[in-house]
Scaffold this active site. Structure first.
Site, short mmCIF file in Angstrom:
data_model
loop_
_atom_site.label_atom_id
_atom_site.label_comp_id
_atom_site.label_asym_id
_atom_site.label_seq_id
_atom_site.Cartn_x
_atom_site.Cartn_y
_atom_site.Cartn_z
N CYS B 82 0.83 -1.22 0.00
CA CYS B 82 0.00 0.00 0.00
C CYS B 82 0.87 1.27 0.00
CB CYS B 82 -1.00 -0.04 1.15
SG CYS B 82 -2.30 1.19 0.99
N HIS B 172 -3.96 -5.06 -0.11
CA HIS B 172 -3.53 -5.57 1.20
C HIS B 172 -3.59 -7.10 1.21
CE1 HIS B 172 -3.15 -1.78 3.36
NE2 HIS B 172 -4.11 -1.36 2.56
N GLU B 174 -2.63 -9.01 3.43
CA GLU B 174 -2.98 -9.47 4.78
C GLU B 174 -4.47 -9.40 5.04
OE1 GLU B 174 -1.74 -6.60 3.98
OE2 GLU B 174 -2.51 -5.00 5.27
#
Lengths: 252, 189
Positions: B82, B172, B174
């Site tokens: 990001c 992202h 994650e």
């Protein structure tokens, strides 16, 4: 293409998921982590936890839940319910939540939106509004779980909130909520047109077609679902299959 | 032997989410701002959430710019996420005073055509859907580093860059469910 999001909403009371856990074939369907994992596997694009715990001490439990969910579920999730300070926001975000929804506290203190956005980024701050129609083209904002009319104009309020830094709007139509006859298209459209941030539609979905309809007829970005998932035999998978058939962009 | 992965800590909001995802796929991750630890590790993750200027000033405040530049240009796997991708470039429309790390030539710009900003949600990159949350994206001068593009509301942008051992993603991983965990696994395990 950006997918239209399906977001299950789970009510948490005293650390347990309440409402509609009876259809799920889980060992412990009241366990927020089990349910989060279940909905993740089903294809939920995000999760929303609404803390309906009354007492202050029990608020610590929600932090533990957030931590436990964040350890095992790797999709975004939002936490809301009674958050009224940036300190509380920080605790919840730090525990692993991605976003916070605020409603009553934002009406009382609009600056909370700004403070939250400056500290954590607009993407963390979701403004939730409960709106009820007063007359043609006029909706007002209710707080305290829909018990109190603030007299605020819904459209003016969301514009102001976005100006202050709200990154998303979670819109619940009080007229449609609980009716199971479909979303309030008129209100949803008006709110989507009023702001530049994503709008999550909530309230009124009774069947899959209601969900595909709100995506086709308004430009909302996501649908928040509670009772249709909890009490009806409708799965996220079925909803998404139908969305795909209707040529909506979907993540399957 | 498990890889020792350093997660560079300059106070990024999503640091713990990345940490948890790495733990979940059984990577030996450590959150650190210790230059010695970062230099010794087998791989580096450079996460970032928030504003370009805030991230850059936090990096400088912690004296981390040199070790980040060195790691990004080095031989170890390096993953930027990001804003951790954006600050690898020279400058951003988000903050005209604060310069980026300038590892790559190019700039960071805001979405021009989109009606709804931020770009929030699941979108395509390299044939899979990942979770995005951002209003700005990178325009690399060297088009050879562009590894994947994503379309949002009529605008194509670079969502992944790759050069040697460096991978940087605008989304992202994650928070991208199985697709994200797979990407992290491929990169670190």
């Amino acid at each position: 293409m950006l997918a239209k999001r399906i977001i299950p909403c789970l009510d948490i009371k005293n650390g347990r998921v309440v409402k509609g856990t009876k259809f799920l074939n889980l060992k412990d369907a009241g366990d927020p982590v089990e349910l989060a994992k279940y909905y993740n596997k089903e294809g939920a694009d995000e999760l929303c936890f609404l803390d309906i715990t009354a007492s202050h001490e029990e608020r610590k439990i929600i932090i533990e839940i957030v931590e436990a969910v964040a350890r095992e579920v790797f999709i975004p999730f939002t936490v809301g319910g009674g958050i009224s300070s940036t300190g509380q926001m920080k605790d919840i975000l730090r525990a692993g939540a991605d976003k916070i929804t605020i409603s009553t506290s934002a009406v009382k203190n609009p600056n909370l939106i700004k403070e939250g956005a400056v500290l954590f980024g607009s993407q963390c701050i979701v403004l939730a509004i409960d709106a009820k129609k007063q007359r043609a083209e006029k909706w007002e904002v209710y707080v305290k779980g829909g018990r109190e009319n603030t007299g605020l104009d819904a459209i003016e309020w969301v514009k102001k909130a976005v100006g202050l830094g709200a990154g998303e709007i979670l819109l619940t139509s009080m007229d449609a909520d609980g009716t199971k006859t479909g979303y309030d298209m008129e209100l949803t459209k008006k709110i989507v047109e009023a702001v530049s941030v994503p709008v999550i539609a909530s309230g009124g979905a009774g069947k899959i077609q209601d969900i595909t309809d709100v995506f086709k007829k308004t430009n909302c970005s996501a649908a928040l679902l509670a009772s249709i998932l909890h009490y009806k035999d409708v799965s996220i998978r079925e909803i998404k299959e139908e969305m795909r058939k209707e040529e909506l962009s979907v993540r399957i | 032997m498990k890889k020792q992965v350093s997660l560079i800590d300059f106070g990024a909001g999503n640091l713990h989410s990345v940490y948890k995802a790495l733990k979940f796929i059984d990577v030996d991750a450590e959150i650190t701002k210790d230059i010695g630890v970062i230099e010794k590790s087998d791989a580096v993750v450079f996460p970032g959430v928030g504003a370009f200027g805030a991230v850059m000033s936090a990096i400088k405040k912690n004296n981390l710019q040199d070790v980040i530049i060195k790691s990004a240009r080095g031989l170890k796997p390096f993953l930027g996420i990001c804003v951790g991708m954006q600050v690898l470039f020279e400058d951003s429309e988000e903050n005209l005073e604060e310069k980026g790390l300038g590892i790559f030539k190019g700039k960071v710009v805001r979405f021009k055509k989109a009606k709804t900003i931020p770009h929030i949600g699941w979108n395509d990159s390299n044939g899979k859907k990942y979770y995005f949350v951002h209003s700005y994206y990178v325009i690399p001068e060297d088009k050879n580093i562009i590894y994947a593009e994503t379309e949002y509301d009529g605008e194509n942008f670079t969502s992944v860059i790759k050069k040697d051992n460096l991978l940087a993603v605008q989304f992202h991983p994650e928070k991208s469910g199985d697709a994200g965990l797979e990407l992290l696994k491929e990169f670190f395990v």
